[in-house]
Write a protein that holds these residues in place. Structure first.
Motif, PDB file in Angstrom:
ATOM      1  N   VAL A 209       0.817  -1.202   0.000  1.00  0.00           N
ATOM      2  CA  VAL A 209       0.000   0.000   0.000  1.00  0.00           C
ATOM      3  C   VAL A 209       0.859   1.264   0.000  1.00  0.00           C
ATOM      4  O   VAL A 209       0.582   2.226  -0.711  1.00  0.00           O
ATOM      5  CB  VAL A 209      -0.935   0.016   1.220  1.00  0.00           C
ATOM      6  CG1 VAL A 209      -1.756   1.280   1.239  1.00  0.00           C
ATOM      7  CG2 VAL A 209      -1.833  -1.196   1.187  1.00  0.00           C
ATOM      8  N   LEU A 210       1.920   1.235   0.796  1.00  0.00           N
ATOM      9  CA  LEU A 210       2.701   2.454   0.941  1.00  0.00           C
ATOM     10  C   LEU A 210       3.591   2.729  -0.252  1.00  0.00           C
ATOM     11  O   LEU A 210       4.105   3.829  -0.416  1.00  0.00           O
ATOM     12  CB  LEU A 210       3.525   2.380   2.226  1.00  0.00           C
ATOM     13  CG  LEU A 210       2.637   2.292   3.460  1.00  0.00           C
ATOM     14  CD1 LEU A 210       3.476   2.268   4.709  1.00  0.00           C
ATOM     15  CD2 LEU A 210       1.671   3.460   3.507  1.00  0.00           C
TER      16      LEU A 210
ATOM     17  N   ASP B  37     -11.283   2.275  -3.245  1.00  0.00           N
ATOM     18  CA  ASP B  37     -10.019   1.682  -2.812  1.00  0.00           C
ATOM     19  C   ASP B  37      -9.400   2.534  -1.707  1.00  0.00           C
ATOM     20  O   ASP B  37      -8.950   2.023  -0.683  1.00  0.00           O
ATOM     21  CB  ASP B  37      -9.076   1.587  -4.023  1.00  0.00           C
ATOM     22  CG  ASP B  37      -7.726   1.004  -3.654  1.00  0.00           C
ATOM     23  OD1 ASP B  37      -7.709  -0.016  -2.942  1.00  0.00           O
ATOM     24  OD2 ASP B  37      -6.698   1.569  -4.067  1.00  0.00           O
ATOM     25  N   HIS B  41      -8.722   1.594   2.505  1.00  0.00           N
ATOM     26  CA  HIS B  41      -7.444   1.591   3.215  1.00  0.00           C
ATOM     27  C   HIS B  41      -7.394   2.642   4.318  1.00  0.00           C
ATOM     28  O   HIS B  41      -6.729   2.464   5.327  1.00  0.00           O
ATOM     29  CB  HIS B  41      -6.294   1.836   2.246  1.00  0.00           C
ATOM     30  CG  HIS B  41      -6.015   0.663   1.360  1.00  0.00           C
ATOM     31  ND1 HIS B  41      -6.456   0.583   0.069  1.00  0.00           N
ATOM     32  CD2 HIS B  41      -5.357  -0.486   1.603  1.00  0.00           C
ATOM     33  CE1 HIS B  41      -6.071  -0.568  -0.455  1.00  0.00           C
ATOM     34  NE2 HIS B  41      -5.407  -1.232   0.453  1.00  0.00           N
ATOM     35  N   PHE B  96      -4.910   8.564   0.985  1.00  0.00           N
ATOM     36  CA  PHE B  96      -5.120   7.239   1.605  1.00  0.00           C
ATOM     37  C   PHE B  96      -3.824   6.609   2.079  1.00  0.00           C
ATOM     38  O   PHE B  96      -3.801   5.938   3.101  1.00  0.00           O
ATOM     39  CB  PHE B  96      -5.953   6.320   0.701  1.00  0.00           C
ATOM     40  CG  PHE B  96      -5.193   5.487  -0.292  1.00  0.00           C
ATOM     41  CD1 PHE B  96      -4.670   4.261   0.057  1.00  0.00           C
ATOM     42  CD2 PHE B  96      -5.031   5.930  -1.591  1.00  0.00           C
ATOM     43  CE1 PHE B  96      -4.001   3.482  -0.877  1.00  0.00           C
ATOM     44  CE2 PHE B  96      -4.367   5.176  -2.525  1.00  0.00           C
ATOM     45  CZ  PHE B  96      -3.841   3.943  -2.164  1.00  0.00           C
ATOM     46  N   PHE B 100      -3.229   5.410   5.856  1.00  0.00           N
ATOM     47  CA  PHE B 100      -2.838   4.012   6.081  1.00  0.00           C
ATOM     48  C   PHE B 100      -1.546   3.951   6.886  1.00  0.00           C
ATOM     49  O   PHE B 100      -1.419   3.149   7.816  1.00  0.00           O
ATOM     50  CB  PHE B 100      -2.678   3.298   4.736  1.00  0.00           C
ATOM     51  CG  PHE B 100      -2.585   1.811   4.847  1.00  0.00           C
ATOM     52  CD1 PHE B 100      -3.719   1.054   5.066  1.00  0.00           C
ATOM     53  CD2 PHE B 100      -1.370   1.161   4.734  1.00  0.00           C
ATOM     54  CE1 PHE B 100      -3.649  -0.330   5.169  1.00  0.00           C
ATOM     55  CE2 PHE B 100      -1.291  -0.224   4.841  1.00  0.00           C
ATOM     56  CZ  PHE B 100      -2.435  -0.963   5.059  1.00  0.00           C
TER      57      PHE B 100
END
Lengths: 431, 296
Positions: A209-210, B37, B41, B96, B100
């Motif tokens: 994700v990052l 999406d 997250h 996001f 996150f």
């Protein structure tokens, strides 16, 4: 202070690996990210990052071992395939790009999860740690990773330096690039390949994700500080490198803290500060300049009103009370007070017992604004055939921004007029 | 081999699928597929904070925490895009990933206190649904908790979409006209996003973020290739989602793998079929039309 010194001296081999690795990764993905963001494909990196998983699993299934080179190759292939699939979906159907990104992202990742869990349940002893690919761990970097990072970072930077002009063209003006005979398709493919490469390598240290943050955030932040691509790339890389090192430092002082998320956290804060505070493009500076213009307009409107009040009698320097001014023109009363004071400081108006009056300098300034207003009205009726009862509103806003050069051209164009469409005199320039 | 557990898992999948399809159709028509999406997250820090404050894994506090962050995420995306003038895809990406990262840092800070890890957040295991059963005071079993929760959310979403179909339709297809007749685009944007947040959050623990994204985008995109009528699109995509839940469950059983992953795979296959074979917008019919034009 001691900790900082201990960190900077890099006595500990592990600290050295984590720090250098983070800096290399962060800087090289920021450089590639600048081009992806400018080409409005920022979220493609997110899809690629997710599409890496099935590649890792397939590489493991086919070879039965966790050889880092083969795993990298596997993830590179599926990551790249994801971009190709996205392109096919958008070009061969009515599906839009963002939908294609979301679709490819979730389906590829789903395939990956299915394979990963199937491998885990198969009882293969070798598989443990395979899922570390998903979430990444910069702290687990070892010497060998550093060589991979270094090589990839060097490759990315070198390609960007060598093909800087070409990449710049296809990011800003694809059509022009095509006309001058650049192999646009191949260059786009190369840029995509570089992005995939950056993502594939980066995932191991910051996770799926990052990884998109490493591409997008520094580029978006740098965009606010400059309009030149070269400067943007350098600013993005520098920001990322600093945050990479700072992230490594955080997890050095507090070992429970994960490096990757801290790099992203610091980058995001830097980006948000850029969005708010950057000169000329930042929110704050745009707000201030808008307020400056609004106040300037208010001041000019006050001068104009005083001028209008004097017009019937020709006594321009007579004083008028606030009620008289407001009767002639509705002005925001509360803000007017401070603007009147500013005007009097500037020497355009003076206050006496009855109210406010124009000074000679104020009269000249007011005359200029009124002149511009009437010139513009005349221009609209004469040249653009706008009905004379429709021109006031427009002139009201343009009068504050016309430059002396435009004023001159307007006069020439209209052959030095003396009256506006409403048959009122246009005040002449008094120099 | 349809035992009770299989039944509950498929029911849960279908409920999530239908909620996501109803909202996803509007999302992809508005070109906001990636906002789903992003929300899925960005709710992570909300869940962690809810854990910390309430000290339990209680559903309501979790829902509240996550939904707050989900809506905050959409506000932030809009703010960065409209007010700070950040390019729209970049504003989604920055927002996001930042939230996150915040979530993961919070988990690490309170590692001992929060029974939660990233794995379960990203691909929550739908196979555990039948284990968490709701018992009445007298000890009678009412079936899995998640099924009750998702049924409630589904009814809510269904009511929302049926009652305000006209407003959602207008603001998605013709925002200019909508504004002209006094339908506020931003009110409906935030209501839609609120509904997406709610669904994401409710589905989160049981099916995981990735399946939510797959359901939000996949079936609506497939349906979009099969019809030009929004009402039919909503029905078809719900149907596709239910079929995917069913087939996905058995695929997972067969491969002994994650149910969420298998359902995503089926969603991908459904899309592939429509992409190639759709009578109106498929690859084959498209090529045939093109060659007809070329030969004429």
């Amino acid at each position: 202070m001691n900790t900082l010194w201990e960190f900077l001296s890099m006595q500990d081999a592990n600290v050295r690996f984590v720090t250098i690795g983070s800096v290399l990764l962060a800087a090289s993905s920021a450089v590639v990210g600048c081009f992806t963001v400018l080409r409005k494909r920022a979220l493609v990196g997110d899809a690629v990052a997710h599409a890496v998983l099935p590649g890792v699993c397939l590489a493991f299934l086919l070879t039965g071992q966790k050889n880092p080179i083969i795993m990298l190759l596997g993830s590179f292939i599926t990551g790249w395939l994801a971009v190709v699939v996205m392109d096919i979906i958008t070009s061969k159907s009515r599906i839009k790009e963002d939908t294609a990104i979301g679709l490819v992202l979730s389906v590829f990742f789903g395939i990956g999860i299915l394979l990963l869990t199937a491998i885990q349940h198969s009882g293969n002893e070798q598989q443990s740690g395979l899922d570390k690919f998903l979430f990444g761990s910069a702290a687990a970097l070892v010497g060998q990773d550093l060589y991979t990072f270094g090589a990839v970072a060097l490759l990315l930077l070198l390609s960007v330096v060598l093909l800087y002009k070409e990449f710049k063209l296809i990011s800003f003006d694809t059509n022009y690039a095509r006309t001058i005979g650049l192999p646009v398709k191949r260059l786009e493919l190369l840029l995509t390949t570089l992005t995939v490469l950056a993502v594939v390598v980066g995932i191991q240290s910051v996770g799926v994700v990052l990884m998109s943050a490493m591409l997008i955030t520094p580029a978006a932040a740098a965009r606010f500080w400059t309009d030149r691509l070269g400067a943007m790339v350098i600013i993005a890389a520098a920001m990322s490198a600093v945050c990479g090192a700072a992230g490594a430092f955080v997890s050095f002082t507090a070992p429970a803290m994960p490096t990757g998320p801290w790099i992203v956290m610091l980058l995001s804060l830097l980006a948000i500060m850029s969005f708010l505070l950057a000169p000329s493009k930042g929110l704050l500076s745009r707000f201030l300049s808008q307020r400056r213009v609004r106040r300037q307009m208010l001041r000019e409107n006050i001068l104009k009103t005083l001028f209008h009040l004097g017009e019937p009698t020709g006594e321009y320097q007579q004083s008028y009370s606030k009620t008289q001014i407001l009767a002639r023109r509705q002005l925001p009363l509360r803000r007017m007070q401070t603007q009147l004071q500013t005007l009097s400081r500037q020497g355009f108006v003076v206050k006496d017992t009855q109210g406010w009056a124009l000074t000679p300098a104020g009269k000249k300034e007011a005359q200029r604004v009124v002149r511009l207003h009437r010139l513009w009205e005349l221009y609209l009726t004469e040249y653009l055939q706008v009905a004379s009862d429709h021109v006031h509103e427009d002139a009201e806003s343009i009068e504050h921004v016309l430059t002396p050069e435009l004023e001159k051209r307007l006069e020439e164009l209209l052959d030095y007029p003396t009256a506006d469409p409403h048959k009122t005199t246009i005040p002449q320039q008094t120099s | 081999m349809m035992n009770l557990d299989a039944f509950w898992i498929i029911v849960t999948g279908s409920l999530v699928a239908m909620c996501c399809s109803l909202l996803g159709c509007f999302l992809i028509l508005r070109r906001m597929a990636m906002v789903g999406d992003a929300i899925s997250h960005a709710v992570l820090p909300g869940i962690v904070l809810a854990f910390l404050f309430s000290g339990t894994r209680e559903v309501w506090s979790m829902l509240l925490g996550a939904a707050t962050l989900g809506v905050a995420c959409t506000f932030l995306i809009e703010f960065l895009h409209k007010k700070a003038r950040v390019q729209s895809d970049a504003s989604i990406g920055v927002t996001f990933t930042w939230l996150f990262a915040l979530g993961i840092i919070l988990i690490s800070v309170y590692a001992g206190k929060v029974d939660l890890d990233q794995d379960c957040v990203l691909y929550g295991e739908i196979a555990y649904v039948p284990l968490d059963v709701w018992f009445t005071e007298s000890g009678q079993s009412l079936g899995p908790r998640t099924v009750w929760l998702m049924s409630g959310v589904f009814l809510l979403i269904l009511t929302f979409v049926t009652l305000f179909y006209r407003q959602l339709y207008l603001t998605s297809f013709d925002p200019a006209f909508a504004v002209a007749i006094g339908v506020s685009t931003s009110v409906w944007y935030y209501l839609l996003m609120g509904a997406v947040s709610l669904t994401t959050v409710a589905a989160f623990e049981s099916v995981g973020a990735i399946l939510v994204v797959a359901f939000l985008v996949g079936p609506p995109a497939t349906a979009y290739l099969l019809t030009d009528d929004l009402k039919k699109m909503l029905l078809i995509s719900s149907g596709l989602g239910v079929v995917a839940s069913f087939l996905g469950f058995y695929l997972a059983l067969w491969l002994d793998g994650s149910v969420a992953g298998a359902i995503s795979v089926i969603i991908g296959l459904e899309f592939l079929l429509a992409f190639v074979l759709s009578p109106s917008h498929g690859l084959i019919s498209r090529n045939r039309k093109l060659s007809k034009v070329a030969s004429a």
